[in-house]
Structure formats: C-alpha cells, structure tokens
Motif scaffolding. Structure first.
Motif, short mmCIF file in Angstrom:
data_model
loop_
_atom_site.label_atom_id
_atom_site.label_comp_id
_atom_site.label_asym_id
_atom_site.label_seq_id
_atom_site.Cartn_x
_atom_site.Cartn_y
_atom_site.Cartn_z
N ILE A 287 -17.43 5.70 4.17
CA ILE A 287 -16.99 4.53 4.43
C ILE A 287 -15.51 4.53 4.11
CG2 ILE A 287 -17.03 2.07 3.48
CD1 ILE A 287 -20.01 2.56 2.58
N THR A 288 -14.68 4.11 5.20
CA THR A 288 -13.18 4.26 5.14
C THR A 288 -12.66 2.88 5.43
OG1 THR A 288 -13.15 4.80 7.37
CG2 THR A 288 -13.08 6.47 5.76
N SER A 289 -11.53 2.63 4.64
CA SER A 289 -10.79 1.41 5.08
C SER A 289 -9.20 1.48 5.19
CB SER A 289 -10.93 0.49 3.64
OG SER A 289 -12.17 0.18 3.37
N SER A 290 -8.50 0.95 5.89
CA SER A 290 -7.34 0.88 6.12
C SER A 290 -6.75 -0.47 6.26
CB SER A 290 -7.12 1.86 7.45
OG SER A 290 -7.48 0.94 8.69
N ILE A 291 -5.26 -0.52 6.52
CA ILE A 291 -4.61 -1.60 6.42
C ILE A 291 -3.62 -1.56 7.70
CG2 ILE A 291 -2.46 -2.92 5.56
CD1 ILE A 291 -5.00 -3.82 4.02
N THR A 318 -7.94 -4.31 8.09
CA THR A 318 -7.64 -5.42 7.59
C THR A 318 -6.16 -5.52 7.99
OG1 THR A 318 -9.08 -5.57 5.86
CG2 THR A 318 -7.52 -7.27 5.74
N ASN A 319 -5.68 -6.79 8.88
CA ASN A 319 -4.21 -6.82 9.27
C ASN A 319 -3.63 -7.64 8.38
OD1 ASN A 319 -4.31 -5.27 11.88
ND2 ASN A 319 -5.62 -6.86 12.59
N VAL A 320 -2.64 -7.50 8.01
CA VAL A 320 -1.75 -8.27 7.03
C VAL A 320 -0.42 -8.83 7.63
CG1 VAL A 320 -0.65 -7.90 4.64
CG2 VAL A 320 -2.56 -6.55 5.26
N SER A 321 -0.21 -10.02 7.36
CA SER A 321 0.87 -10.52 7.46
C SER A 321 1.24 -11.57 6.23
CB SER A 321 0.89 -11.58 9.00
OG SER A 321 2.07 -12.28 9.11
N VAL A 322 2.49 -11.05 5.63
CA VAL A 322 2.86 -11.82 4.36
C VAL A 322 4.18 -12.35 4.65
CG1 VAL A 322 3.23 -11.67 1.88
CG2 VAL A 322 1.23 -10.45 3.21
N ASN A 323 4.51 -13.84 4.66
CA ASN A 323 5.65 -14.08 4.77
C ASN A 323 6.00 -15.42 4.04
OD1 ASN A 323 4.32 -15.82 6.14
ND2 ASN A 323 5.22 -15.74 8.21
N ASP A 324 5.35 -15.54 2.98
CA ASP A 324 5.41 -16.53 1.93
C ASP A 324 5.52 -16.01 0.58
OD1 ASP A 324 2.94 -16.18 0.37
OD2 ASP A 324 2.02 -16.91 2.34
N LEU A 325 5.85 -16.77 -0.52
CA LEU A 325 6.10 -16.19 -1.89
C LEU A 325 4.96 -16.19 -2.84
CD1 LEU A 325 9.76 -17.99 -2.14
CD2 LEU A 325 9.29 -15.59 -1.56
N SER A 326 3.74 -16.43 -2.25
CA SER A 326 2.65 -16.61 -3.14
C SER A 326 2.32 -15.21 -3.69
CB SER A 326 1.43 -17.07 -2.47
OG SER A 326 1.00 -16.36 -1.30
N PRO A 346 -0.03 -4.34 0.18
CA PRO A 346 -1.24 -3.92 0.93
C PRO A 346 -2.21 -3.28 0.19
CG PRO A 346 1.11 -2.76 1.46
CD PRO A 346 1.21 -4.05 0.69
N THR A 347 -1.74 -2.68 -1.05
CA THR A 347 -2.78 -1.86 -1.92
C THR A 347 -3.64 -2.91 -2.46
OG1 THR A 347 -0.87 -0.23 -2.40
CG2 THR A 347 -2.92 -0.01 -3.73
N LEU A 348 -3.37 -4.05 -2.97
CA LEU A 348 -4.04 -4.94 -3.45
C LEU A 348 -4.97 -5.49 -2.50
CD1 LEU A 348 -1.38 -7.26 -5.71
CD2 LEU A 348 -3.57 -6.31 -6.28
N ILE A 349 -4.42 -5.89 -1.18
CA ILE A 349 -5.35 -6.16 -0.32
C ILE A 349 -6.35 -5.22 0.31
CG2 ILE A 349 -5.41 -7.01 2.29
CD1 ILE A 349 -2.73 -8.36 1.80
N LEU A 350 -5.91 -3.99 0.45
CA LEU A 350 -6.97 -2.83 0.77
C LEU A 350 -7.83 -2.57 -0.36
CD1 LEU A 350 -7.44 -0.59 2.58
CD2 LEU A 350 -5.71 0.81 1.37
N SER A 351 -7.18 -2.69 -1.64
CA SER A 351 -8.57 -2.76 -2.64
C SER A 351 -9.51 -3.73 -2.79
CB SER A 351 -7.80 -2.69 -4.07
OG SER A 351 -7.05 -1.40 -4.08
N LYS A 352 -9.18 -4.95 -2.45
CA LYS A 352 -9.85 -6.06 -2.31
C LYS A 352 -11.05 -5.56 -1.09
CE LYS A 352 -10.04 -11.04 -2.05
NZ LYS A 352 -9.55 -12.21 -1.70
N VAL A 353 -10.68 -5.45 0.16
CA VAL A 353 -11.67 -5.33 1.19
C VAL A 353 -12.42 -4.08 0.94
CG1 VAL A 353 -10.15 -6.56 2.58
CG2 VAL A 353 -10.01 -4.20 2.54
#
Length: 630
Positions: A287-291, A318-326, A346-353
């Motif tokens: 099982i593999t995951s990428s960003i 998982t595709n990432v688009s972050v353009n806010d300050l949250s 991206p490491t946080l998002i990758l870990s979550k998925v």
C-alpha cells in the motif's frame, strides 16, 4: 508508536501531583490513542499513551519486568528484539509478553546503562529501577524518536515525548531562548539540545541521562554512540551486492508488525527503493501513498504513479493546494515551537491520508545524508575544485568584490547566475554551506535583526555552531565535514522532527530503513568521491539498485520534497501578510527592524526577489508568539 511521560525527584517521599501527570499524558493522546497508563510512587512517575503495533494484547505500559523491579515507558521499535529476547532467556530471564518493551527492562537488569548499545532500532524511553533507585532515559543513535526534558524550581526532572506535554507541568518556566530564535531565523529549526524555551532541552541523539535517588546530585548526560567514531574520508572498497543485501535486510526488519503497513512513495530513488524491497518481501501488494501539487513544477505524483504501476502497489495520490494561512497555525500546534520547513504541510497531509489505510509506513528519509544526495553536497564539491584552481591570497579579494557587485539574476539563464558562486569562492567551505542551508543570507538577517537583539545574542550565531561542529572533524574533507554537520543538525532537528511530529499527529508510525545504525556506520566510511561524480549523486546507492529499479527512476534528477511556497504566499494579499507578521507579540520582542520586515514582504509580492521561505518562517514565528500570549 507512543507518547512518553516521566518525572523524577531525588526525595522518595516527594508527592508528585497525579493530575499533572494525567494532563501531561492526555496531551499526547495523538501519539498513542490505543491505551494509556501511569505509575506514581516514591517520587517517581511513569506514564504512557500507546499506539499498538506489536503484541497488541500484551504490550500495555508502563510495563514492569516479571519481578516487578523495573518499570518503563517507551516510544519506538527495537528491530532486533527477538534475538535479544532469546539471548536474555538463555541468561535466565523470563518474559510475560511478546513485546520489545519487556526486552528493554530485562536488558537493563542484565547490562545496566550498556543495554542501549545492544538495541537496534528507533527509541526514546525512560525506566526506573526500584532496587537501585535509578531512573534511566535514552534516545536512539540518530534521533529518530524525540525526548524532551526540563528541571523545575523544586528539583523535579520531567521528561516527555513532546513539548506540549511539558507545558502541562505548570512549574516549568517558559521563557523564550533568544539563541533559539537566531537558530530558527537562520535555519528554520532549532539546533539541539536547545528548544524554543530556556528551561526545556532535547536529549541529544545517542545520549542517555542517569539519575539516582541515592545520590541527589548525580546527573549524568552522556553519549553512548557518536558519529565521530565512524565518519572518515578514506576510500572504502565496497561490494554492490553487499549494499543491496544490507538494504534488503533493513527493510525486512522494518516490516515487522502485527498491523497493516505501507510506504510513502514520491517516485524518487529513495522511496522507490524502499517500495521495491518491500514488494520483493511481501506476498501481498504494498500500500503506497503520494502527494501531488497544484503547480506542476513541484509535482512528483506522475513518477510515483509510474513506480506504483511497475511494482503493482495499491496506490493513492492526494492533490494539495494551500494558499491560505490556516496551515500556519496547524504547524505551530503540531510542532510546539517555531518550525519553518514548509514540507511539513504535505507531510502532515500525506500522513493523514496514509493513516486511513495503514498504521505503519516506511519512508526513504536519511538516504540523502548517507549517500550525498543533496544538491548542496554537489555544489560544495564543485566549489572545492574551483577553490583549488582559482582561489589564493591574490584572487580572493576579487571574488569578494564580484560577490558584492554582481547582480542577483534569479530569472536569468543558469550560466548567468554567478553571484552565489562568487560569494561561495570568497568564503570558507563551511560558511558557503551555511549560506546554502540558511533561510536567507547573513547580510539579510543582519538587516532584519534589531540592534537590541544582536546585542542580546552576544556573538552567538548558527553559523558559529556549524563551524564548531566542523572543528570536531577538522581532519576530514570539507564535504565530509558538512555531512557530519547535517547528521548532527539538519537530520535530527528538521527532517526527523518533521516526520515524527507530522506522522504522530495522525497516529501513524513511520520507519526509516536508511537510518539503520549499522548501515549508517558503514556509509559514513565512504569517500564522497564514490557518490559524487559529475552531475550524478548517490552513485553507490544507484549502482546497488540496478536491476531492481526501472531506469526512469535511476536516471531522473532529484526534485526534493517541498511545496510551491513562493507562489502560494503571493496569492495572499500583502496587507494580510503584514498584519499577521507585524503582530503585537512579535513586535514587542524587539527582535526585528520593522521597516526591513515590510520591505522583505513588499519585494516578494512585487516579484523582485523570492522571499517566500523567509516570509513563511516569519508567519510561523508570529503565530507561535501569538499562541504563547493566549
């Protein structure tokens, strides 16, 4: 993986507050949502939150040996625990569980402080021996797992996996360490053993602390393993088959689990190698995951998909688009102190998925430090060749003038962007390396810092810390010196901190096969010339993987795991950035020249220069200081 809490007081009649221990333990539930426990008696506390990976039924902690003599709270995995268990059984020890945890307590009973030398794995633990009245805390050789400690005014020594737990102990003062601010603004992270707080320390990799209630003044903080004993510049002959076999074994060791496991996959050499070995060793698809990123310049997901197809893995992107300050506040909440490595997002998002599919993931971290995979190594190697040909007492002033007056042409063709090369040749190798690693050049930071702040630093700088480390191995070549610096600073302070906090925030355990300490000891003996040849890097690793990995992986250029920060920040209005950065908590510290801060933001938004990394660091720092005041 788990969360560790421990408290020591030399007076066995000292009454440790149970509520404090519970609050500290509860703050780390994300590290171990599967269970918790505590032991409080005789001036001692041990507490634990558990992420069950091995011996799901029998591995509860704090765990005591069969004689109820030694108790432990432990975070990590010991990959050779079965062999150690058999050795201890042969010596007469008995076991109640099948866990690696119980191996450590019996190893302590047999080998005392030398028990850590027997362990191969990632770990941070604290144990207490009722018979000897000693508390023993240890961290693995490379710093894969964290352990923080602090001393209170009433002489409690307090340990925890994360700073957020120590902050629940209300007697620990939380004054800001200004030297840590200099580290952070220079490098984006804080050099160990410091933390952002004066009173809170990080136990260095390969070190242990020994405390004794029978000897109240005893406080031993000692190294049991050091890079200096293994790093050399000697040309070592190596056998490609041996490298291949060693890597295969380290991956196999880290596939030990009683729960589902998978891998992070970027499509680069390191993660693809891990997936390749896992695929050989597993009867089931990995099982593999990428960003993936919204800007193609930073997106490696296409390569990850190709590697996945080659090895027939169960893959998701998982595709990432972050353009806010949250995400700024999320980073501060996750890391407990300023941390500016933008790949944390991206490491946080990758870990979550990834956690949605598995409980354990393997990653390729550590390979770049071991096999000279970073562009900085390649550039320094090139600079050293130029220095040997062109730089002498007569020419150095010329390069200094060129570095000062040659224009900075970020958007020009690469052959015209010579300013950084001139600057490097006018510097010594360590200063050149520092400039390449820092968030911004020293001149920019000097302008940003206020006169008051520079006076308070009293000459301290992250650059001088680099130079001190280089002096420890001054018999080595400059490229080997910076490898040593990276293993002492960037690897534990940035890379491993990022992976641990991001993954554990999602209750995911991440294992790093390239940082098997025996593999590291071997790799540190390689001459840099074996890995750096022309435009190629990591030659030893790449050669050992021929026939295992497809050519498109072996031949592609390294991209690096980062995010499109410059463009994301330009999508935020300048007024919004200034409001966030020039907040009252940040301004009140009198660290910065406010006009220079505004000029830095304005130049970036006007596309005059790329200051995205520096602005991101300022945003995180401002968010951290604001949270401190709440």
């Amino acid at each position: 993986m788990c969360g560790v809490v421990a408290i020591f007081h030399h007076d066995h009649l000292f009454d440790i507050d149970k509520n404090t221990v519970e609050q500290m333990n509860k703050s780390q539930t994300h590290r171990g949502p599967d269970g918790n426990g505590s032991y409080i008696a005789n001036g001692i506390a041990l507490a634990h939150t558990r992420l069950a990976i091995i011996d799901l039924e029998g591995g509860e902690q704090p765990l005591f040996d069969q004689t109820n003599t030694v108790g432990i709270t432990y975070n990590g995995e010991i990959y050779n625990y079965k062999a150690l268990r058999n050795e201890l059984i042969a010596l007469g020890y008995k076991f109640n569980t099948n866990s690696d945890t119980e191996v450590i307590v019996n190893a302590w009973l047999e080998w005392h402080t030398q028990c850590v030398e027997k362990l191969n794995g990632m770990f941070a633990f604290v144990l207490f021996d009722k018979n000897t009245k000693q508390m023993f805390a240890a961290r693995d050789r490379l710093g894969i797992k964290p352990l923080h400690w602090a001393k209170t005014p009433d002489n409690q020594i307090v340990f925890a996996s994360e700073i957020k737990a120590l902050k629940k102990h209300l007697q620990i003062p939380l004054n800001i360490n200004l030297k840590s601010i200099e580290d952070y603004m220079s490098l984006g992270y804080i050099l160990e053993p410091k933390s952002i707080y004066l009173a809170i320390n990080k136990l260095l990799p390969g070190h242990y602390i020994l405390l004794d209630q029978n000897s109240p003044e005893l406080f031993i903080n000692k190294a049991y393993w050091d890079l200096k004993d293994h790093i050399t510049s000697n040309t070592k002959n190596y056998n490609i088959d041996d490298v291949h076999a060693h890597l295969s074994q380290t991956v196999q060791d880290r596939m030990m689990a009683d729960v589902p496991l998978g891998a992070f996959l970027s499509g680069g050499l390191d993660s693809s190698a891990i997936v390749a070995f896992m695929s050989q060793l597993s009867a089931e698809p990995i099982i593999t995951s990428s960003i993936g990123f919204d800007l193609s310049k930073y997106d490696e997901s296409f390569f990850a998909e190709k590697v996945s197809q080659h090895f027939k893995t169960k893959h998701s992107t998982t595709n990432v688009s972050v353009n806010d300050l949250s995400m700024v506040d999320l980073v501060v909440n996750t890391f407990d102190e300023p941390f500016a490595d933008n790949s944390a997002i991206p490491t946080l998002i990758l870990s979550k998925v990834t956690r949605e599919k598995v409980k354990v993931a393997l990653s390729g971290d550590g390979s770049d430090e071991l096999f000279f995979g970073y562009r900085n190594y390649q550039m320094l190697n090139f600079e050293e060749k130029l220095r040997s040909i062109f730089v002498n007492k007569l020419t150095k002033p010329i390069f200094t003038l060129l570095a000062q007056h040659y224009p900075k042409l970020d958007k020009a063709p690469r052959f015209l962007r010579a300013k950084s090369t001139f600057k490097a040749l006018a510097s010594d190798p360590i200063t050149s390396f520092y400039n390449a690693m820092s968030l911004s050049d020293k001149n920019t930071l000097d302008k940003l810092y206020s006169y008051q702040f520079k006076s308070q630093l009293a000459g301290y700088s992250a650059l001088n810390q680099f130079k001190s480390l280089a002096e420890e191995v001054n018999n080595l070549s400059p490229v080997k010196q910076v490898q040593y610096i990276d293993f002492k600073t960037y690897l534990p302070g940035d890379i491993l901190t990022k992976v641990d906090r991001a993954s554990m925030a999602c209750s995911l355990e991440v294992r790093v096969p390239f940082l098997d300490y025996k593999l590291v000891e071997w790799g540190l003996g390689l001459n840099e010339k074996l890995n750096l040849k022309g435009q190629q890097v990591k030659k030893v690793l790449a050669n050992s993987l021929k026939g295992l990995l497809p050519n498109f992986v072996l031949e592609r250029k390294k991209m690096g795991f980062t995010s499109p920060l410059d463009e994301w920040i330009r999508q935020i209005p300048q007024a919004t950035l200034e409001k966030r950065i020039l907040s009252k908590p940040l301004v009140s510290l009198n660290i910065f020249n406010i006009n220079e801060l505004k000029a830095t933001i304005e130049a970036h938004q006007a596309r005059t220069i790329n200051n995205g990394v520096l602005i991101w660091a300022l945003l995180v720092l401002a968010s951290f200081l604001k949270k401190e005041q709440n």
